[in-house]
Design a protein around this motif. Structure first.
Motif, PDB file in Angstrom:
ATOM      1  N   LEU B  78       0.843  -1.192   0.000  1.00 35.27           N
ATOM      2  CA  LEU B  78       0.000   0.000   0.000  1.00 35.27           C
ATOM      3  C   LEU B  78       0.880   1.244   0.000  1.00 35.27           C
ATOM      4  CD1 LEU B  78      -2.851   1.317   0.297  1.00 35.27           C
ATOM      5  CD2 LEU B  78      -2.448   1.285   2.762  1.00 35.27           C
ATOM      6  N   GLY B  79       0.687   2.088  -0.986  1.00 34.90           N
ATOM      7  CA  GLY B  79       1.396   3.368  -1.029  1.00 34.90           C
ATOM      8  C   GLY B  79       0.396   4.501  -0.949  1.00 34.90           C
ATOM      9  N   VAL B  80       0.664   5.484  -0.107  1.00 29.96           N
ATOM     10  CA  VAL B  80      -0.237   6.625   0.037  1.00 29.96           C
ATOM     11  C   VAL B  80       0.577   7.916  -0.038  1.00 29.96           C
ATOM     12  CG1 VAL B  80      -2.024   7.723   1.448  1.00 29.96           C
ATOM     13  CG2 VAL B  80      -1.588   5.256   1.687  1.00 29.96           C
ATOM     14  N   GLN B  81       0.097   8.861  -0.837  1.00 27.53           N
ATOM     15  CA  GLN B  81       0.660  10.207  -0.825  1.00 27.53           C
ATOM     16  C   GLN B  81      -0.455  11.147  -0.455  1.00 27.53           C
ATOM     17  OE1 GLN B  81       2.164  10.461  -4.967  1.00 27.53           O
ATOM     18  NE2 GLN B  81       1.997   8.263  -4.708  1.00 27.53           N
ATOM     19  N   SER B  82      -0.183  12.068   0.453  1.00 31.51           N
ATOM     20  CA  SER B  82      -1.257  12.972   0.857  1.00 31.51           C
ATOM     21  C   SER B  82      -0.734  14.353   1.217  1.00 31.51           C
ATOM     22  CB  SER B  82      -2.038  12.386   2.038  1.00 31.51           C
ATOM     23  OG  SER B  82      -1.237  12.289   3.183  1.00 31.51           O
ATOM     24  N   VAL B  83      -1.630  15.328   1.112  1.00 33.23           N
ATOM     25  CA  VAL B  83      -1.367  16.663   1.629  1.00 33.23           C
ATOM     26  C   VAL B  83      -2.498  17.018   2.583  1.00 33.23           C
ATOM     27  CG1 VAL B  83      -0.004  17.622  -0.263  1.00 33.23           C
ATOM     28  CG2 VAL B  83      -2.501  17.696  -0.372  1.00 33.23           C
ATOM     29  N   ASN B  84      -2.156  17.851   3.537  1.00 35.27           N
ATOM     30  CA  ASN B  84      -3.095  18.150   4.597  1.00 35.27           C
ATOM     31  C   ASN B  84      -2.955  19.621   4.985  1.00 35.27           C
ATOM     32  OD1 ASN B  84      -4.392  18.158   7.174  1.00 35.27           O
ATOM     33  ND2 ASN B  84      -4.225  15.930   7.128  1.00 35.27           N
ATOM     34  N   PHE B  85      -4.062  20.354   4.931  1.00 33.36           N
ATOM     35  CA  PHE B  85      -4.056  21.763   5.315  1.00 33.36           C
ATOM     36  C   PHE B  85      -4.868  21.905   6.590  1.00 33.36           C
ATOM     37  CE2 PHE B  85      -3.802  21.403   0.779  1.00 33.36           C
ATOM     38  CZ  PHE B  85      -2.831  22.329   0.402  1.00 33.36           C
ATOM     39  N   SER B  86      -4.388  22.718   7.523  1.00 38.07           N
ATOM     40  CA  SER B  86      -5.255  22.985   8.664  1.00 38.07           C
ATOM     41  C   SER B  86      -5.144  24.433   9.069  1.00 38.07           C
ATOM     42  CB  SER B  86      -4.959  22.044   9.829  1.00 38.07           C
ATOM     43  OG  SER B  86      -3.669  22.239  10.302  1.00 38.07           O
ATOM     44  N   TYR B  87      -6.225  24.924   9.654  1.00 37.90           N
ATOM     45  CA  TYR B  87      -6.304  26.325  10.049  1.00 37.90           C
ATOM     46  C   TYR B  87      -6.895  26.441  11.447  1.00 37.90           C
ATOM     47  CZ  TYR B  87      -7.624  31.213  10.243  1.00 37.90           C
ATOM     48  OH  TYR B  87      -7.758  32.520  10.634  1.00 37.90           O
ATOM     49  N   ASP B  88      -6.262  27.290  12.266  1.00 40.68           N
ATOM     50  CA  ASP B  88      -6.891  27.701  13.518  1.00 40.68           C
ATOM     51  C   ASP B  88      -6.972  26.567  14.556  1.00 40.68           C
ATOM     52  OD1 ASP B  88      -8.006  29.930  14.786  1.00 40.68           O
ATOM     53  OD2 ASP B  88     -10.053  29.245  14.417  1.00 40.68           O
ATOM     54  N   ASN B  89      -6.242  25.505  14.352  1.00 40.74           N
ATOM     55  CA  ASN B  89      -6.412  24.303  15.182  1.00 40.74           C
ATOM     56  C   ASN B  89      -7.889  23.915  15.227  1.00 40.74           C
ATOM     57  OD1 ASN B  89      -5.764  22.137  16.841  1.00 40.74           O
ATOM     58  ND2 ASN B  89      -5.866  23.340  18.728  1.00 40.74           N
ATOM     59  N   ARG B  90      -8.576  24.159  14.108  1.00 38.96           N
ATOM     60  CA  ARG B  90     -10.028  23.993  14.083  1.00 38.96           C
ATOM     61  C   ARG B  90     -10.477  23.123  12.919  1.00 38.96           C
ATOM     62  NH1 ARG B  90     -13.938  24.378  17.585  1.00 38.96           N
ATOM     63  NH2 ARG B  90     -13.081  26.322  18.389  1.00 38.96           N
ATOM     64  N   ILE B  91      -9.948  23.412  11.735  1.00 34.44           N
ATOM     65  CA  ILE B  91     -10.411  22.690  10.556  1.00 34.44           C
ATOM     66  C   ILE B  91      -9.231  22.102   9.795  1.00 34.44           C
ATOM     67  CG2 ILE B  91     -10.504  24.806   9.134  1.00 34.44           C
ATOM     68  CD1 ILE B  91     -13.092  23.420   7.878  1.00 34.44           C
ATOM     69  N   GLU B  92      -9.440  20.915   9.289  1.00 36.96           N
ATOM     70  CA  GLU B  92      -8.399  20.215   8.543  1.00 36.96           C
ATOM     71  C   GLU B  92      -8.997  19.734   7.223  1.00 36.96           C
ATOM     72  OE1 GLU B  92      -6.336  16.728  10.575  1.00 36.96           O
ATOM     73  OE2 GLU B  92      -7.226  15.757   8.838  1.00 36.96           O
ATOM     74  N   VAL B  93      -8.290  19.979   6.133  1.00 37.55           N
ATOM     75  CA  VAL B  93      -8.717  19.517   4.806  1.00 37.55           C
ATOM     76  C   VAL B  93      -7.587  18.674   4.243  1.00 37.55           C
ATOM     77  CG1 VAL B  93      -9.411  20.213   2.480  1.00 37.55           C
ATOM     78  CG2 VAL B  93     -10.134  21.574   4.453  1.00 37.55           C
ATOM     79  N   SER B  94      -7.916  17.500   3.719  1.00 38.62           N
ATOM     80  CA  SER B  94      -6.844  16.616   3.251  1.00 38.62           C
ATOM     81  C   SER B  94      -7.199  15.984   1.908  1.00 38.62           C
ATOM     82  CB  SER B  94      -6.574  15.522   4.286  1.00 38.62           C
ATOM     83  OG  SER B  94      -7.737  14.763   4.521  1.00 38.62           O
ATOM     84  N   PHE B  95      -6.163  15.618   1.186  1.00 29.05           N
ATOM     85  CA  PHE B  95      -6.343  14.878  -0.062  1.00 29.05           C
ATOM     86  C   PHE B  95      -5.301  13.763  -0.089  1.00 29.05           C
ATOM     87  CE2 PHE B  95      -5.119  14.188  -4.547  1.00 29.05           C
ATOM     88  CZ  PHE B  95      -6.310  13.597  -4.963  1.00 29.05           C
ATOM     89  N   ALA B  96      -5.756  12.541  -0.395  1.00 26.40           N
ATOM     90  CA  ALA B  96      -4.837  11.401  -0.412  1.00 26.40           C
ATOM     91  C   ALA B  96      -5.050  10.559  -1.658  1.00 26.40           C
ATOM     92  CB  ALA B  96      -5.057  10.543   0.837  1.00 26.40           C
ATOM     93  N   LYS B  97      -3.962  10.053  -2.182  1.00 27.14           N
ATOM     94  CA  LYS B  97      -4.027   9.072  -3.262  1.00 27.14           C
ATOM     95  C   LYS B  97      -3.479   7.754  -2.730  1.00 27.14           C
ATOM     96  CE  LYS B  97      -3.564  10.154  -7.717  1.00 27.14           C
ATOM     97  NZ  LYS B  97      -4.913  10.567  -8.134  1.00 27.14           N
ATOM     98  N   GLN B  98      -4.295   6.718  -2.824  1.00 25.68           N
ATOM     99  CA  GLN B  98      -3.883   5.385  -2.365  1.00 25.68           C
ATOM    100  C   GLN B  98      -3.700   4.455  -3.565  1.00 25.68           C
ATOM    101  OE1 GLN B  98      -7.033   4.015   0.185  1.00 25.68           O
ATOM    102  NE2 GLN B  98      -5.985   4.688   2.043  1.00 25.68           N
ATOM    103  N   ARG B  99      -2.684   3.634  -3.444  1.00 28.74           N
ATOM    104  CA  ARG B  99      -2.482   2.600  -4.465  1.00 28.74           C
ATOM    105  C   ARG B  99      -2.113   1.304  -3.744  1.00 28.74           C
ATOM    106  NH1 ARG B  99       1.381  -0.216  -7.049  1.00 28.74           N
ATOM    107  NH2 ARG B  99       1.116  -0.602  -9.288  1.00 28.74           N
ATOM    108  N   LEU B 100      -2.904   0.272  -3.999  1.00 22.92           N
ATOM    109  CA  LEU B 100      -2.621  -1.036  -3.404  1.00 22.92           C
ATOM    110  C   LEU B 100      -2.126  -1.971  -4.500  1.00 22.92           C
ATOM    111  CD1 LEU B 100      -2.933  -2.732  -0.698  1.00 22.92           C
ATOM    112  CD2 LEU B 100      -5.038  -3.594  -1.717  1.00 22.92           C
TER     113      LEU B 100
END
Lengths: 141, 283
Positions: B78-100
């Motif tokens: 399993l390989g995963v690449q992701s980015v993760n943005f967060s603001y204000d210690n309140r909201i988190e937005v993420s995007f991930a690509k998985q390949r098995l």
């Protein structure tokens, strides 16, 4: 499978009743008594003085008195034979509008000071747990 | 080729992150309290999303992390690449690509995961209330031919979860401990890599996921995770996953996790145990 889940749940329960500061006079010893606490707080104050994230809050503070008061307060909080004679934490910090990030910066300064003074990790954690209780009295006032 | 470029990109990022050290403003949280990035891109442990928001962004700050996760068990990778943005210690937005990668069967299963998480109340460290967050993971399978052939219903699905996390600065053994419990509603088969819903069950299942970890010191974390999984496909039973891990947080720019994972039997192939590694770079 179920037993693993039960064990995890048990571990979580156990964690939620973890002891706080029952051994505080032992903590006073571990911190090197009054002399050790004074030294630790000196290192702590120097760390704050070099930290541009928080230094503005100390611009008009009498550093000598601050050191004396915080040493006294810590000594009392860890069960030492001291009596804190300063104002309570809400009163001291009202109007300062200290942010969560600034509070954490101060925590980091204390951690660095404790590492520099080679305070054992268990004593570091106990002191942090005691002081963390003031978060609500200090932040955003 | 794709993995080579990923590696170069990660090395470049690592060098950049190490060279800027702690000069950035968005690092208001304490070391390690942003956790790492889970295999679905959301901030968490390894297998389990946590109530914590990824990155070190505190109130009015924002932060970004780039992450790579890799698991190598007997018959799968399993390989995963992701980015993760967060603001204000309140909201988190993420995007991930998985390949098995299906080493034994041949081919690969892929999906994209769009995540959002909101801290609703409480705090990981301070105050009486533990940190409580709600999150979504919208998953889009990119290789639905095989999942469809084994009885999966949909090529997209959305997981909804509630997480609660708490740290104890001086827990048992006077060490700092952290625990997280996540309740997830999901129709995903093997995270969604085998699609969503199935011939055996096509309803949402409520799954428990838990993590417990102890800091040996400020930089080293050891712990274990357990993740319950649904069982929607008739062709083969799906099993719960678990792992034990070691995390290293040398500074606020980099986190590295290695783990031993036990995925039991996957797609009918038994004894899927192996190594897991995750690298996170915070900007």
């Amino acid at each position: 499978m179920l037993s693993v889940k039960k064990a995890l749940f048990g571990a979580l329960l156990l964690l939620s009743v973890a002891p706080s500061s029952a051994l505080s006079s032992e903590l006073y010893q571990q911190l090197g008594k009054k002399a050790g606490i004074d030294q630790l707080m000196t290192t702590f104050v120097f760390a704050i003085a070099e930290d541009e994230r928080v230094i503005e809050h100390f611009a008009r503070v009498d550093i000598e008195r601050f050191h004396q008061m915080i040493s006294q307060h810590v000594c009392e909080l860890v069960g030492g034979p001291c009596r804190y004679e300063g104002a309570d934490m809400v009163e001291v910090h009202t109007g300062m509008a200290i942010t969560r990030a600034e509070f954490n910066a101060i925590v980091e300064n204390l951690i660095h000071a404790m590492e520099q003074e080679q305070v054992p990790l268990s004593a570091q954690n106990q002191l942090l747990a005691i002081l963390a209780q003031f978060h609500g009295d200090i932040v955003g006032k | 080729m794709k993995f080579l470029s990923l590696r170069l990109w990660l090395v470049a990022g690592l060098v950049a992150a190490l060279s800027v050290e702690q000069a950035l403003a968005n690092e208001g949280k304490l070391l390690a309290t942003g956790g790492v990035s889970s295999i679905e891109g959301s901030g968490g442990g390894g297998l389990v999303p946590w109530a914590t928001t990824a990155t070190y962004a505190e109130k009015n700050q924002w932060g970004v992390t780039a992450n790579a996760n890799f698991a190598d068990v007997d018959d799968f990778q399993l390989g995963v690449q992701s980015v993760n943005f967060s603001y204000d210690n309140r909201i988190e937005v993420s995007f991930a690509k998985q390949r098995l990668g299906l080493n034994t069967i041949g081919g690969a299963l892929k999906q994209d995961i769009f995540g959002v998480k909101v801290r609703v109340l409480g705090d990981l460290i301070y105050g009486d209330l533990p940190q409580f967050s709600l999150g979504l993971q919208h998953k889009r399978n990119q290789s639905f031919a095989l999942p469809a052939a084994v009885g999966a219903h949909d090529d997209t699905g959305t997981d909804i979860y509630a997480s609660v996390a708490k740290a104890w600065l001086a827990g048992p053994f006077d060490r700092t401990w952290v625990a997280n419990y996540t309740l997830r509603a999901t129709k995903a088969n093997q995270l969604g890599l085998l699609g969503f819903g199935g011939d055996k069950n096509n309803d949402y299942s409520y799954m428990s996921e838990a993590s417990v970890a102890m800091f040996l010191n400020r930089h080293w974390l050891v712990g274990a995770e357990y993740r319950q999984k649904p069982d929607n496909l008739g062709f083969v039973r799906e099993y719960d996953w678990r792992d034990v891990f070691v995390g290293w947080f040398p500074n606020k720019s980099v986190a590295l996790v290695v783990a031993y994972v036990d995925l039991k039997s996957v797609a009918g192939l038994p004894d899927q145990t192996g190594a897991y590694a995750s690298l996170q770079i915070s900007f």
